[in-house]
Motif scaffolding. Structure first.
Motif, PDB file in Angstrom:
ATOM      1  N   ASN A 283       0.826  -1.214   0.000  1.00  0.00           N
ATOM      2  CA  ASN A 283       0.000   0.000   0.000  1.00  0.00           C
ATOM      3  C   ASN A 283       0.859   1.263   0.000  1.00  0.00           C
ATOM      4  O   ASN A 283       0.521   2.256  -0.658  1.00  0.00           O
ATOM      5  N   ARG A 286       2.056   1.784  -3.518  1.00  0.00           N
ATOM      6  CA  ARG A 286       1.005   2.347  -4.373  1.00  0.00           C
ATOM      7  C   ARG A 286       0.841   3.841  -4.123  1.00  0.00           C
ATOM      8  O   ARG A 286       0.679   4.626  -5.064  1.00  0.00           O
ATOM      9  N   ASP A 290       1.389   6.866  -6.895  1.00  0.00           N
ATOM     10  CA  ASP A 290       0.391   7.923  -7.117  1.00  0.00           C
ATOM     11  C   ASP A 290       1.005   9.292  -6.857  1.00  0.00           C
ATOM     12  O   ASP A 290       0.726  10.260  -7.578  1.00  0.00           O
TER      13      ASP A 290
END
Length: 298
Positions: A283, A286, A290
Motif C-alpha cells: 500500500n 502504491r 500515485d
C-alpha cells in the motif's frame, strides 16, 4: 660402535651452532631485505609541508606505504585521513569539512560512532575498484566490514563523504541488521544532498522519474540492481524517502529507525515499516506511485 656414535654425535654438536648462526644470519638478511623492499619508494627527505602545515593541523611525520602508494596521515577529531603528497591541499581543506559532516549526521541519527574512522584519498575510480573490489564506476566507497571510506580525489566533496558516512551510521545504529538496499541508498542520498527539500530539487527528481521508460518496484530494488541503472534507481530510492517525509513527516522516519534498532525487536524491517506507517509495503508503494504521477500536475 660407541666410539663411532660419539664421533658422529660430536660432529653434529659442532655443526649445530654453525647451522643456527647461518640460519640466523640468513633470516636477518631476509628481514633486512623485506624491510628494504617495503620501504622502497618511501621518500628519503621530509616534504616541506610536514614542517609547516596549516594552523591547527598535525600530520604524522612518518609516511606509510599501502595499496602501492605512499600516504601521509593527519588526524581530526573523528577521522584519520590518508593522502598522497599531491593531495595535501585537498586533505588540509577537508579536515573541518569531514568533522562537520560527522556531527551533522550524528545529530540526525542521534547516534555516535566509535571513532576514528579512516578516509583514503585515492587517485581515481580504477584504484578504488582495485583496492575494494567494488563496482568499477564509483567515486566513493565505504567497506562493509571495517567502514573505511575510499574516495577518488577528483570526486571528493562533502556530499560524497556524507553519503558514504550515512551508510556507516545506519549500519551501526541498527546493529548491522538487514535493511532494503533502496532504503539504505535513498536515506544516504537524502542526508547528503544539499537543499534536498527545495522545490527546485524535488521538481528535478520527480520529473526524472516521470520521464523514465519504467520504474523499478521496491522488491526489484531489494535484489541488488541499484547499480544497473544508477541514475534512475538512486533517484527513485531518494524519491521514496521524500514521499514518506512529505506524506507522514520526517519524525516518522526516525521512529522507524528507533523501533528497528531496539535489540529486543525481532521482526523484519518491512514489518517495522508497517507498524510505524500503519500500512503494508504494497500500500505504501502504491501511494508512492500515485505521489509520483500526481507530481506532474502540480
Amino acid at each position: 660402535m660407541y666410539n663411532r656414535f660419539s664421533q658422529m654425535f660430536g660432529f653434529y654438536i659442532v655443526l649445530m651452532p654453525l647451522g643456527v648462526l647461518i640460519c640466523g644470519c640468513w633470516s636477518n638478511i631476509a628481514l633486512f631485505e623485506s624491510h628494504r623492499q617495503s620501504d622502497y619508494s618511501l621518500p628519503h627527505s621530509k616534504p616541506d609541508f610536514l614542517g609547516n602545515p596549516p594552523e591547527g593541523i598535525t600530520v604524522r611525520p612518518t609516511p606509510i606505504k599501502r595499496y602501492k602508494q605512499v600516504f601521509y596521515i593527519l588526524e581530526t577529531e573523528y577521522f584519520k585521513i590518508y593522502f598522497a603528497e599531491k593531495d595535501k591541499d585537498l586533505a588540509f581543506n577537508s579536515v573541518r569539512e569531514v568533522d562537520a559532516v560527522y556531527e551533522k549526521l550524528a545529530d540526525w541519527y542521534q547516534h555516535q560512532l566509535v571513532t576514528p574512522y579512516e578516509i583514503y584519498f585515492l587517485p581515481d575510480k580504477s584504484t578504488i575498484y582495485r583496492v575494494t573490489g567494488e563496482t568499477r564506476d564509483l567515486g566513493g566507497v565505504v567497506t562493509q566490514r571495517r567502514g573505511t571510506l575510499f574516495i577518488a580525489s577528483q570526486y571528493y566533496n562533502t556530499q560524497t563523504v556524507a553519503h558514504e558516512l550515512s551508510h556507516i551510521f545506519l549500519r551501526k545504529k541498527l546493529h548491522e541488521r538487514k535493511i532494503p538496499i533502496w532504503f539504505n541508498e535513498g536515506l544516504a542520498e537524502y542526508l547528503s544532498t544539499p537543499q534536498v527539500n527545495s522545490d527546485y530539487f524535488r521538481n528535478f527528481i520527480f520529473k526524472k522519474l516521470l520521464n523514465a521508460d519504467r520504474l523499478y518496484t521496491w522488491r526489484e530494488m531489494e535484489r541488488n540492481i541499484m547499480l544497473r541503472n544508477a541514475s534512475l534507481t538512486y533517484a527513485e530510492a531518494l524519491s521514496i524517502i521524500l514521499f514518506l517525509n512529505q506524506r507522514y513527516g520526517e519524525d516518522k522516519l526516525k521512529e522507524l529507525l528507533n523501533l528497528y534498532s531496539e535489540r529486543d525487536y525481532h521482526r523484519s524491517f518491512i514489518a517495522a515499516m508497517s507498524e510505524i506507517y500503519g500500512k503494508s509495503q504494497r500500500n505504501l508503494e502504491r501511494e508512492w506511485l500515485d505521489f509520483v504521477r500526481e507530481y506532474n500536475n502540480r
